[in-house]
Design a protein around this motif. Structure first.
Motif: not given
Length: 395
Positions: A12-29
């Motif tokens: 559920a936490a991965f469901a986002v409104v189109p156009g509002s995708a959360q910025k991410t970095t990684g993964p390091k491994a």
């Protein structure tokens, strides 16, 4: 308590409104666990995306493959790490993960542009689908004698060099098991359920807990007393779907004869069934009739394929299973916050079985009843249309 988040439980936490995708970095491994239960003929070959290593005797075998990969180069070469297990895994306290030593090479990453390959010979007859008789339009025939040229494609060296580069990139900044230092596979009765920890000097520490375990064995029986070949198998409790494939006439292919290939898929080109498929992809392919549903326990190889192969065929089947995914840290609740992913981990499960037709009851597994067979005279592997030896065959 382990610091991890199961992606399955955070869907559920991965469901986002189109156009509002959360910025991410990684993964390091990233970490990968491929967990297989293997059964069938002792002369069977493991086909994980192709023909591979030969199995030992009949009965069930567990096969575990582990891979730790870093997004950045390791300061120490070769890459080293450890996977720590619970006692019920019967793997000892841990197994060593090991990368390539500097200057070493692998056979699957070496391409000699000066090597020569035989010109293609004979034909490949392709059948597909679970049918008593081949439908109209089958077999699809690849006749090497009628191809525009009998020579190797001019761009083959460039293609092979690309494959080599891809293989090197795959193994860069990585450590795996089995390796040259350790590779003894787990015995029957082993369990992977519970907590796992992966530690190394070139990646963050990874911790997660598995809910799933080795799948129950897949047992395929064959009945070729009639015109088609009937395949039956047991229902594997955690299977999401099945795919079968078979080959025949390998002993003739190198001499210009016909090689026969069959798949249970609705699409003759569905080679993905020989590899790993996620539960979501299995569902898509069931809808396309390329994967058989978990409720199905029988299939037929068409009579025409059996006749073209001379009655004897070597086959394999995959029972695709569950998959578990993990990530750390969990995704921030604030959609404006950057998600700095330290690591991700994936464990995927399947059961694999090999079988042979044209051998009576022996085609389904081992000798049984404590019987032993006389040691056969060792022969050379059969060659395919390109002159490449086919593991698991003798001519």
């Amino acid at each position: 308590m382990y610091r991890f988040a199961s992606i399955a439980t955070l869907a559920a936490a991965f469901a986002v409104v189109p156009g509002s995708a959360q910025k991410t970095t990684g993964p390091k491994a990233t970490y990968a666990m491929d967990v297989q239960t293997m059964s069938g003929m002792g002369m069977g070959a493991m086909m994980g995306g192709g023909l591979g290593s030969l199995l030992g005797g009949g009965g069930d075998n567990y096969m575990l493959e582990l891979r730790l990969t870093s997004a950045t180069p390791s300061p120490v070469q070769p890459e080293k790490g450890d996977h720590f297990f619970q006692p019920q895994a019967k793997m000892g306290k841990s197994v060593p993960l090991l990368g390539d030593a500097p200057g070493t090479t692998k056979p699957d990453r070496d391409y000699d542009p000066n090597q020569t390959m035989e010109k293609p010979k004979g034909r490949i007859l392709m059948f597909w689908g679970c049918h008593a008789n081949a439908p109209k339009g089958q077999p699809f025939i690849i006749d090497f004698a009628k191809m525009p040229t009998a020579k190797m494609p001019a761009n083959m060296p460039q293609q092979m060099q690309r494959y080599e580069a891809q293989a090197k990139a795959r193994d860069a900044n990585a450590a795996w098991w089995p390796n040259g230092k350790s590779g003894k596979q787990p015995k029957s009765g082993s369990s992977l359920r519970g907590e796992h920890r992966i530690a190394s000097a070139f990646t963050p520490e990874i911790k997660f807990a598995l809910v799933n375990d080795y799948m129950a064995s897949l047992n395929v029986t064959t009945n070729d007393s009639g015109a088609p070949i009937l395949l039956n198998w047991n229902s594997v409790p955690t299977a999401t779907g099945y795919v079968a494939w078979a080959m025949g006439g390998m002993e003739r292919a190198g001499q210009g004869g016909d090689m026969v290939m069959w798949t249970s898929a609705n699409n003759r080109d569905f080679g993905e069934g020989m590899g790993w498929l996620s539960p979501a992809e299995v569902q898509r392919q069931i809808a396309a009739k390329n994967v058989m549903p978990p409720s199905q326990t029988s299939c037929q190889i068409p009579a025409e394929a059996k006749a073209a192969a001379g009655g004897m065929m070597f086959g394999s089947m995959n029972a695709f299973g569950p998959e578990e995914n993990f990530a750390f840290p969990p995704k921030p609740a604030d959609p404006k916050a950057v998600w700095n992913i330290e690591w991700t981990a994936k464990a995927r499960f399947r059961a694999f079985a090999s079988f042979m037709t044209g051998m009576g009851n022996a085609g389904a597994g081992s000798l049984g009843d404590g019987g032993t067979a006389p040691a056969p005279k060792k022969k050379k592997p059969c060659k395919g249309p390109l002159g490449i030896p086919i593991p698991g065959t003798e001519c």
